[in-house]
Design a protein around this motif. Structure first.
Motif, PDB file in Angstrom:
ATOM      1  N   MET A 132       0.827  -1.197   0.000  1.00 48.30           N
ATOM      2  CA  MET A 132       0.000   0.000   0.000  1.00 48.30           C
ATOM      3  C   MET A 132       0.868   1.257   0.000  1.00 48.30           C
ATOM      4  N   ILE A 133       1.922   1.271   0.766  1.00 44.64           N
ATOM      5  CA  ILE A 133       2.827   2.432   0.798  1.00 44.64           C
ATOM      6  C   ILE A 133       3.516   2.610  -0.546  1.00 44.64           C
ATOM      7  N   SER A 134       3.950   1.515  -1.150  1.00 43.68           N
ATOM      8  CA  SER A 134       4.596   1.631  -2.460  1.00 43.68           C
ATOM      9  C   SER A 134       3.596   2.075  -3.526  1.00 43.68           C
ATOM     10  N   ALA A 135       2.337   1.682  -3.402  1.00 43.98           N
ATOM     11  CA  ALA A 135       1.317   2.134  -4.351  1.00 43.98           C
ATOM     12  C   ALA A 135       1.057   3.622  -4.194  1.00 43.98           C
ATOM     13  N   PHE A 136       1.031   4.124  -2.951  1.00 43.00           N
ATOM     14  CA  PHE A 136       0.862   5.560  -2.730  1.00 43.00           C
ATOM     15  C   PHE A 136       2.044   6.345  -3.296  1.00 43.00           C
ATOM     16  N   ILE A 137       3.237   5.836  -3.107  1.00 45.12           N
ATOM     17  CA  ILE A 137       4.435   6.509  -3.646  1.00 45.12           C
ATOM     18  C   ILE A 137       4.403   6.508  -5.168  1.00 45.12           C
ATOM     19  N   ALA A 138       4.006   5.388  -5.765  1.00 49.80           N
ATOM     20  CA  ALA A 138       3.918   5.313  -7.220  1.00 49.80           C
ATOM     21  C   ALA A 138       2.867   6.286  -7.754  1.00 49.80           C
ATOM     22  N   ALA A 139       1.727   6.402  -7.057  1.00 52.10           N
ATOM     23  CA  ALA A 139       0.684   7.323  -7.495  1.00 52.10           C
ATOM     24  C   ALA A 139       1.165   8.768  -7.398  1.00 52.10           C
ATOM     25  N   LEU A 140       1.892   9.093  -6.345  1.00 51.61           N
ATOM     26  CA  LEU A 140       2.428  10.448  -6.217  1.00 51.61           C
ATOM     27  C   LEU A 140       3.454  10.753  -7.304  1.00 51.61           C
ATOM     28  N   LEU A 141       4.297   9.794  -7.616  1.00 53.07           N
ATOM     29  CA  LEU A 141       5.284  10.002  -8.682  1.00 53.07           C
ATOM     30  C   LEU A 141       4.611  10.193 -10.031  1.00 53.07           C
ATOM     31  N   ILE A 142       3.601   9.409 -10.307  1.00 57.93           N
ATOM     32  CA  ILE A 142       2.880   9.540 -11.578  1.00 57.93           C
ATOM     33  C   ILE A 142       2.159  10.884 -11.640  1.00 57.93           C
ATOM     34  N   ALA A 143       1.552  11.292 -10.527  1.00 55.00           N
ATOM     35  CA  ALA A 143       0.815  12.550 -10.507  1.00 55.00           C
ATOM     36  C   ALA A 143       1.738  13.755 -10.675  1.00 55.00           C
ATOM     37  N   THR A 144       2.955  13.671 -10.180  1.00 52.52           N
ATOM     38  CA  THR A 144       3.869  14.797 -10.325  1.00 52.52           C
ATOM     39  C   THR A 144       4.587  14.784 -11.666  1.00 52.52           C
ATOM     40  N   ALA A 145       4.820  13.624 -12.244  1.00 57.63           N
ATOM     41  CA  ALA A 145       5.559  13.545 -13.506  1.00 57.63           C
ATOM     42  C   ALA A 145       4.654  13.696 -14.727  1.00 57.63           C
ATOM     43  N   ALA A 146       3.377  13.420 -14.599  1.00 64.85           N
ATOM     44  CA  ALA A 146       2.475  13.444 -15.746  1.00 64.85           C
ATOM     45  C   ALA A 146       2.385  14.806 -16.418  1.00 64.85           C
ATOM     46  N   PRO A 147       2.213  15.915 -15.700  1.00 65.41           N
ATOM     47  CA  PRO A 147       2.131  17.204 -16.398  1.00 65.41           C
ATOM     48  C   PRO A 147       3.402  17.549 -17.179  1.00 65.41           C
TER      49      PRO A 147
END
Length: 41
Positions: free
Chosen positions: A4-19
């Motif tokens: 769950m922690i790694s999924a949250f980190i992955a979601a944050l990385l995707i959300a910051t890198a996508a734009p």
């Protein structure tokens, strides 16, 4: 718990890198709706 922690980190990385990635490809709404032929009255 680790998954769950790694999924949250992955979601944050995707959300910051996508734009940044989408702007490099020109997929922003500003790039698609604007054109070079603009009337200036």
């Amino acid at each position: 718990m680790k998954v769950m922690i790694s999924a949250f980190i992955a979601a944050l990385l995707i959300a910051t890198a996508a734009p940044m990635v989408l702007n490099q490809f020109g997929w922003s709404s500003a790039a698609q709706t604007s054109s070079e032929s603009v009337r200036l009255d």
